[in-house]
Design an enzyme around this catalytic site. Structure first.
Site, PDB file in Angstrom:
ATOM      1  N   LYS A  71       0.841  -1.201   0.000  1.00 24.99           N
ATOM      2  CA  LYS A  71       0.000   0.000   0.000  1.00 24.99           C
ATOM      3  C   LYS A  71       0.875   1.250   0.000  1.00 24.99           C
ATOM      4  O   LYS A  71       1.885   1.304   0.726  1.00 24.99           O
ATOM      5  CB  LYS A  71      -0.910  -0.014   1.233  1.00 24.99           C
ATOM      6  CG  LYS A  71      -1.922   1.119   1.285  1.00 24.99           C
ATOM      7  CD  LYS A  71      -2.850   0.966   2.490  1.00 24.99           C
ATOM      8  CE  LYS A  71      -3.904   2.054   2.561  1.00 24.99           C
ATOM      9  NZ  LYS A  71      -4.795   1.915   3.726  1.00 24.99           N
ATOM     10  N   SER A 146      -9.723   1.968   2.774  1.00 23.30           N
ATOM     11  CA  SER A 146      -8.861   2.707   1.891  1.00 23.30           C
ATOM     12  C   SER A 146      -7.834   1.853   1.163  1.00 23.30           C
ATOM     13  O   SER A 146      -7.284   2.314   0.161  1.00 23.30           O
ATOM     14  CB  SER A 146      -8.117   3.779   2.690  1.00 23.30           C
ATOM     15  OG  SER A 146      -7.293   3.183   3.672  1.00 23.30           O
ATOM     16  N   SER A 170      -9.836  -0.430   7.033  1.00 20.44           N
ATOM     17  CA  SER A 170      -9.292  -0.294   5.676  1.00 20.44           C
ATOM     18  C   SER A 170      -8.593  -1.506   5.102  1.00 20.44           C
ATOM     19  O   SER A 170      -8.266  -1.498   3.911  1.00 20.44           O
ATOM     20  CB  SER A 170      -8.334   0.886   5.620  1.00 20.44           C
ATOM     21  OG  SER A 170      -9.066   2.061   5.443  1.00 20.44           O
TER      22      SER A 170
HETATM   23  N1  GLN Z   1     -13.030   4.205   6.130  1.00 23.97           N
HETATM   24  C1  GLN Z   1     -12.511   4.656   7.396  1.00 23.97           C
HETATM   25  C2  GLN Z   1     -12.109   6.106   7.265  1.00 23.97           C
HETATM   26  O1  GLN Z   1     -12.412   6.679   6.299  1.00 23.97           O
HETATM   27  C3  GLN Z   1     -11.370   3.778   7.803  1.00 23.97           C
HETATM   28  C4  GLN Z   1     -10.136   4.090   7.064  1.00 23.97           C
HETATM   29  C5  GLN Z   1      -8.967   3.273   7.492  1.00 23.97           C
HETATM   30  O2  GLN Z   1      -9.114   2.260   8.153  1.00 23.97           O
HETATM   31  N2  GLN Z   1      -7.791   3.748   7.140  1.00 23.97           N
HETATM   32  O3  GLN Z   1     -11.490   6.656   8.101  1.00 23.97           O
END
Ligand code: GLN
Length: 478
Positions: A71, A146, A170
């Site tokens: 990532k 994400s 994410s």
């Molecule tokens: N979707 C969540 C957010 O927008 C979690 C994101 C994540 O785990 N990095 O913060």
């Protein structure tokens, strides 16, 4: 070679059936031909050089030269690392994240950096400054986020496995939407050194893969204390690659609050079928309650933006970010750099976080959220007095169409309703594919006590065998 899991790839490398050079060449080809926009950068030459070195060495390292996708929130020396943001366009870090270094030492070869929501804020990769990734099961739908690119790379068989990061879901949510395995370890299990910070008290790195065994193999090599991250923990008992096919003696609690109204019927059906399979394998399945789980979204969206607002202060055009020339004052310089560099969701979070930390609001918002966070942790403690693991859907819905939640941030935030409680409590959790609903994958989530990774992997492995999810997106026919 395309359809090999990481474990099968490693076996083929060790038996001499295929060389690291051949395997990496094929993977680099698939990463470069990228209709899903999984990759933001492909390191073809670096990967080739490392493969050649492994092939020439007298002894093969444990991973034998297996390719991996990383990532883009993890720093890689001399290889562009943007965290999905314009503000870091072209940024080449001076060092490599500890977890990536550990994988390279074990003989994994980084083929490229995967697409993601800007600074890991989002649930669909639609917040990436470089365009969204497409779900290999249906290119009109999001892959989740994400870590969307890390999930699509594995689902589309561009790489056998990948690393993601999980702050509120994410890793697990995109794994669920793309039909792969995603695992978030106990907070502190994996060093955050070199991970571009979003919300430091929640961020964790973890694997995405096709099988539970692959996830365990990967995690085994990245856990443990790192002097560069004071929150990383000594890992006293090694992660075991699971073998068992039974759940005898295991008590699984089904979280009532996370099986409620917002869960799509098709998701509920697959999750319920999986619970029946768990009983068939000898588990005792009982309903449990996490009474404060419903406050997860509100709690998380105060704590995470608060931490993000301070972590992102370093992108000021002086320490990080482009340093423009044509400004007159320092303030104008900050405004220009941050105004141009950050996307709308990142700005929204910075404002929300700054607001909730301001004196006068701090007690009412941030501090109260911290208290609720403790209540959520206590809910889990009470549950774990009765059961070994807790189960729920990973995501209340299957992959949703592009654009369907972008106008309403709250709808987007609800995507994480099932993953947020274990994140706030710092607990390990895994998502495995458990079936299809209207042709799209459904994820089944198990969470355990802190440090119960081995138990979690065992249970997930046994269930994975019983589920027998062999479906692959149509890209495999190509
Ligand atoms: N979707 C969540 C957010 O927008 C979690 C994101 C994540 O785990 N990095 O913060």
């Amino acid at each position: 070679m395309r359809d090999l899991t990481a474990e099968e790839s490693i076996r083929a490398l060790h038996s001499g059936e295929v060389s690291a050079t051949e395997m990496v060449e094929a993977a680099v080809g698939r990463a470069s031909d990228d209709p899903w926009n999984s990759f933001l950068a492909v390191d073809a030459n670096g990967a080739r050089a490392r493969a050649a070195a492994i092939d020439a060495a007298p002894e093969r390292p444990p991973f034998g030269g297996v390719p991996i996708a990383i990532k883009d929130v993890l720093s890689t020396r001399d290889l562009t690392t943007t965290a999905g943001s314009r503000i870091l366009e072209g940024f080449k870090p001076l060092y490599t994240a500890t977890c990536v270094e550990r994988l390279e030492r074990a003989g994994a070869i980084v083929i490229g950096k995967t697409n993601m929501d800007e600074f890991a804020m989002g649930s669909s990769t639609e917040n990436s400054s470089y365009g969204p990734s497409l779900n290999p099961w249906d290119s009109g739908r999001v892959p989740g986020g994400s870590s969307g690119g890390s999930a699509t790379a594995v689902a589309a068989r561009q790489a056998p496995w990948s690393l993601g990061s999980d702050t509120g879901g994410s890793i697990r949510q995109p794994a669920s939407l793309c039909g792969v395995v995603g695992m978030k370890p106990t907070y502190g299990a994996v060093s955050r050194y070199g991970l571009i910070a979003f919300a430091s008290s929640l961020d964790q790195v973890g694997p995405l893969s096709r099988t539970v065994r692959d996830s365990a193999m990967l995690l085994k090599h990245i856990v443990g204390r790192d002097p560069c991250d004071s929150t990383s923990l000594d890992w006293w008992k090694p992660i075991e690659v699971p073998e068992t096919d039974t759940l005898a003696g295991m008590r699984i609690g089904v979280v009532e609050e996370l099986m409620a109204d917002g869960v799509e019927p098709g998701v509920r059906k697959s999750v319920e079928a999986t619970l029946l399979l768990a009983e068939g394998l000898g588990a005792e399945v009982v309903p449990i309650s996490l009474p404060n789980a419903g406050f997860g979204v509100a709690t998380y969206y105060l704590i995470a933006p608060a931490e993000a607002s301070t972590n992102l202060a370093r992108f000021d055009g002086i320490r990080y970010g482009p340093r423009g020339e044509d400004h007159e004052t320092l303030l104008e310089h900050y405004e220009r750099t941050r105004g141009d560099g950050f996307g709308p969701e990142v700005k929204r979070r910075i404002m929300l976080g700054t607001f909730s930390l301001a004196s006068g609001y701090y007690e009412a918002y941030y501090q109260r959220a911290q208290r609720v966070r403790t209540l959520i942790l206590r809910d889990f403690e009470a549950a774990f007095a009765k059961v070994d693991l807790v189960a729920s859907p990973t995501s209340p819905t299957v992959a949703f169409p592009f654009g369907s939640r972008t106008d309403d941030p709250y709808q987007m935030y609800l995507s994480d309703i099932c993953t947020l409680p274990s994140s706030l409590a710092g607990l390990p959790a895994i998502s495995i594919p458990c079936g299809l609903s209207d042709g799209l994958p459904v994820g089944f989530q198990l969470a355990g006590k802190a440090f119960s990774e081995n138990q979690l992997f065992s249970a997930a492995h046994a269930l994975e065998g019983a589920i027998g999810f062999r479906d692959a997106p149509e890209v495999m026919a190509a």
